[in-house]
Motif scaffolding. Structure first.
Motif, PDB file in Angstrom:
ATOM      1  N   LEU A   1       0.826  -1.197   0.000  1.00  0.00           N
ATOM      2  CA  LEU A   1       0.000   0.000   0.000  1.00  0.00           C
ATOM      3  C   LEU A   1       0.862   1.249   0.000  1.00  0.00           C
ATOM      4  O   LEU A   1       1.711   1.432   0.883  1.00  0.00           O
ATOM      5  CB  LEU A   1      -0.902   0.031   1.238  1.00  0.00           C
ATOM      6  CG  LEU A   1      -1.709  -1.237   1.545  1.00  0.00           C
ATOM      7  CD1 LEU A   1      -2.393  -1.107   2.894  1.00  0.00           C
ATOM      8  CD2 LEU A   1      -2.726  -1.492   0.455  1.00  0.00           C
ATOM      9  N   GLU A   2       0.669   2.110  -0.980  1.00  0.00           N
ATOM     10  CA  GLU A   2       1.280   3.435  -0.975  1.00  0.00           C
ATOM     11  C   GLU A   2       0.269   4.378  -0.327  1.00  0.00           C
ATOM     12  O   GLU A   2      -0.861   4.511  -0.803  1.00  0.00           O
ATOM     13  CB  GLU A   2       1.607   3.894  -2.393  1.00  0.00           C
ATOM     14  CG  GLU A   2       2.640   3.040  -3.109  1.00  0.00           C
ATOM     15  CD  GLU A   2       4.052   3.287  -2.607  1.00  0.00           C
ATOM     16  OE1 GLU A   2       4.251   4.279  -1.859  1.00  0.00           O
ATOM     17  OE2 GLU A   2       4.949   2.502  -2.956  1.00  0.00           O
ATOM     18  N   MET A   3       0.685   5.020   0.759  1.00  0.00           N
ATOM     19  CA  MET A   3      -0.246   5.817   1.541  1.00  0.00           C
ATOM     20  C   MET A   3      -0.005   7.321   1.350  1.00  0.00           C
ATOM     21  O   MET A   3       1.131   7.765   1.125  1.00  0.00           O
ATOM     22  CB  MET A   3      -0.098   5.470   3.026  1.00  0.00           C
ATOM     23  CG  MET A   3      -0.270   4.000   3.362  1.00  0.00           C
ATOM     24  SD  MET A   3      -1.929   3.359   3.012  1.00  0.00           S
ATOM     25  CE  MET A   3      -2.898   4.271   4.228  1.00  0.00           C
ATOM     26  N   ASP A   4      -1.071   8.071   1.461  1.00  0.00           N
ATOM     27  CA  ASP A   4      -1.018   9.527   1.528  1.00  0.00           C
ATOM     28  C   ASP A   4      -1.644   9.906   2.864  1.00  0.00           C
ATOM     29  O   ASP A   4      -2.861  10.082   2.955  1.00  0.00           O
ATOM     30  CB  ASP A   4      -1.788  10.142   0.360  1.00  0.00           C
ATOM     31  CG  ASP A   4      -1.733  11.667   0.359  1.00  0.00           C
ATOM     32  OD1 ASP A   4      -0.988  12.231   1.181  1.00  0.00           O
ATOM     33  OD2 ASP A   4      -2.436  12.297  -0.455  1.00  0.00           O
ATOM     34  N   GLY A   5      -0.812   9.974   3.880  1.00  0.00           N
ATOM     35  CA  GLY A   5      -1.343  10.126   5.232  1.00  0.00           C
ATOM     36  C   GLY A   5      -2.068   8.855   5.647  1.00  0.00           C
ATOM     37  O   GLY A   5      -1.490   7.772   5.643  1.00  0.00           O
TER      38      GLY A   5
ATOM     39  N   LYS B   1      -3.217   5.591  -1.347  1.00  0.00           N
ATOM     40  CA  LYS B   1      -2.987   6.229  -2.649  1.00  0.00           C
ATOM     41  C   LYS B   1      -3.100   5.189  -3.753  1.00  0.00           C
ATOM     42  O   LYS B   1      -3.857   5.354  -4.720  1.00  0.00           O
ATOM     43  CB  LYS B   1      -1.619   6.896  -2.648  1.00  0.00           C
ATOM     44  CG  LYS B   1      -1.330   7.735  -3.877  1.00  0.00           C
ATOM     45  CD  LYS B   1       0.022   8.434  -3.731  1.00  0.00           C
ATOM     46  CE  LYS B   1       0.346   9.270  -4.947  1.00  0.00           C
ATOM     47  NZ  LYS B   1       1.672   9.942  -4.818  1.00  0.00           N
ATOM     48  N   THR B   2      -2.322   4.130  -3.645  1.00  0.00           N
ATOM     49  CA  THR B   2      -2.422   2.995  -4.570  1.00  0.00           C
ATOM     50  C   THR B   2      -2.265   1.714  -3.763  1.00  0.00           C
ATOM     51  O   THR B   2      -1.639   1.710  -2.695  1.00  0.00           O
ATOM     52  CB  THR B   2      -1.338   3.032  -5.667  1.00  0.00           C
ATOM     53  OG1 THR B   2      -0.049   2.939  -5.060  1.00  0.00           O
ATOM     54  CG2 THR B   2      -1.436   4.299  -6.492  1.00  0.00           C
ATOM     55  N   ALA B   3      -2.809   0.629  -4.285  1.00  0.00           N
ATOM     56  CA  ALA B   3      -2.735  -0.655  -3.584  1.00  0.00           C
ATOM     57  C   ALA B   3      -2.519  -1.773  -4.590  1.00  0.00           C
ATOM     58  O   ALA B   3      -3.093  -1.763  -5.682  1.00  0.00           O
ATOM     59  CB  ALA B   3      -4.015  -0.906  -2.793  1.00  0.00           C
ATOM     60  N   ARG B   4      -1.699  -2.728  -4.191  1.00  0.00           N
ATOM     61  CA  ARG B   4      -1.487  -3.927  -4.989  1.00  0.00           C
ATOM     62  C   ARG B   4      -1.814  -5.127  -4.112  1.00  0.00           C
ATOM     63  O   ARG B   4      -1.263  -5.279  -3.016  1.00  0.00           O
ATOM     64  CB  ARG B   4      -0.032  -3.990  -5.460  1.00  0.00           C
ATOM     65  CG  ARG B   4       0.273  -5.092  -6.466  1.00  0.00           C
ATOM     66  CD  ARG B   4      -0.168  -4.685  -7.857  1.00  0.00           C
ATOM     67  NE  ARG B   4       0.095  -5.715  -8.838  1.00  0.00           N
ATOM     68  CZ  ARG B   4       1.234  -5.787  -9.536  1.00  0.00           C
ATOM     69  NH1 ARG B   4       2.201  -4.915  -9.322  1.00  0.00           N
ATOM     70  NH2 ARG B   4       1.397  -6.735 -10.445  1.00  0.00           N
ATOM     71  N   VAL B   5      -2.702  -5.977  -4.577  1.00  0.00           N
ATOM     72  CA  VAL B   5      -3.092  -7.182  -3.850  1.00  0.00           C
ATOM     73  C   VAL B   5      -2.840  -8.375  -4.766  1.00  0.00           C
ATOM     74  O   VAL B   5      -3.364  -8.431  -5.882  1.00  0.00           O
ATOM     75  CB  VAL B   5      -4.580  -7.145  -3.430  1.00  0.00           C
ATOM     76  CG1 VAL B   5      -4.953  -8.432  -2.689  1.00  0.00           C
ATOM     77  CG2 VAL B   5      -4.859  -5.929  -2.549  1.00  0.00           C
TER      78      VAL B   5
END
Length: 326
Positions: free
Chosen positions: A245-249, A253-257
């Motif tokens: 998970l790429e987070m923005d706070g 922001k984006t997620a790969r599962v």
């Protein structure tokens, strides 16, 4: 076991030359934990084994100049578990720790784990990857309790057996491959395929090619793996999920599962990633992602239970990534 010749090259180039000269009858040997079993069962019948273990350049785990993690294909599972550099990737560490057999940890290599053959009992009994008889699938008509629920639009129903591939793919790993035509790099996800005919294998590696190393990019993603097993030790998972998970706070922001052990290849659950994008990682978003991960599932007569296991694995992996493991 059938008689075979044995070669012990010390460079990748020599190994590739020996494999290419073998015209499909020479096979690379790393840890041997899978290949030797297949040979004993007369499923694999190589005329020559090309031992890779003397190739020093294929060993080691270290950081590259750009901060990526380089894992030599001959690094063992024990090497991976002992590496402080690899420990910085929790999703990978979780998956490696799930390989509980001491024998597999000591002898099994990372490259071999990624390239192990399917554990399908029809294949292991000598009926081939597609397990067909008289034009019909033995899996569909037979005991299919451990077979695929996703990615079965073609004739393949075995499940991909690697525990390390899902987290590595979720983290965007690439592999270096050396063959008769030289070296090339490719995303790890691109070396897997679901065969469409009896003559195809489950990887895209060409004859004579050797996977020499894995490169995991430097990342700040929150990542985790969760596996569901029938037994805690010396058993392959029934379903697994790896998330990055790429987070923005507090917002995704984006997620790969990426799901494991439920499809002929590590399964990119794009719907789950889409369900998380732009959302806070709360219970509602996690539940929705679990449902989205298995939205296209097509269970067979004996494996519908795997749909719920894959859903649960996705939710638990997300909770683990969020630091809310229960």
């Amino acid at each position: 076991m059938r008689a075979f010749q044995y070669a012990n090259p010390t460079t990748v180039e020599d190994a590739v030359a020996l494999l290419a000269a073998g015209a499909g009858k020479a096979v690379a040997l790393a840890g041997g934990t899978d290949l030797l079993s297949l040979m004993k069962d007369d499923v694999e019948r190589p005329e020559r084994l090309i031992n890779l273990k003397s190739i020093a350049s294929m060993r080691g785990i270290e950081r590259t100049k750009d901060g990526a993690l380089r894992i030599g294909a001959l690094a063992t599972i024990d090497d991976l578990l002992a590496s402080t550099e690899a420990a910085a990737y929790p999703a990978l560490a979780h998956a490696a720790d799930g390989i509980r057999s001491p024998q597999l940890r000591v002898m099994g290599t990372v490259g071999g784990e990624l390239l192990q053959r399917p554990r399908c009992w029809y294949y292991r009994a000598g009926f081939g990857l597609l397990a067909q008889r008289d034009g019909r699938s033995m899996v569909v008509d037979g005991d299919n309790r451990y077979h695929a629920i996703l990615g079965t639009d073609g004739p393949a129903y075995f499940v991909h057996a690697s525990s390390l591939a899902p987290p590595l793919i979720a983290l965007g790993a690439r592999v270096k491959i050396v063959g008769p035509g030289g070296a090339r790099e490719a995303p790890l996800r691109e070396i897997y395929r679901a065969p469409k005919s009896g003559g195809e294998r489950e990887t895209t590696l060409a004859a004579g090619e050797v996977l020499t190393e894995i490169l995991v990019p430097k990342t700040a993603a929150r990542a985790a793996t969760y596996e569901v097993r029938q037994h805690e030790s010396m058993d392959w998972p029934l379903a697994a999920a790896a998330v990055a998970l790429e987070m923005d706070g507090e917002t995704v922001k984006t997620a790969r599962v990426v799901l494991g052990h439920v499809a002929p290849t590590p399964f990119d659950a794009a719907g789950a990633g889409a369900a998380l994008a732009g959302k806070k990682l709360d219970d509602a978003a996690i539940a929705a992602a679990g449902d989205a991960a298995v939205a296209g599932a097509k269970p067979l007569s004996g494996n519908a239970y795997k749909v719920q296991l894959a859903r649960v694995a996705t939710r638990r992996a997300l909770l683990r990534a969020a630091g809310r493991e229960v």
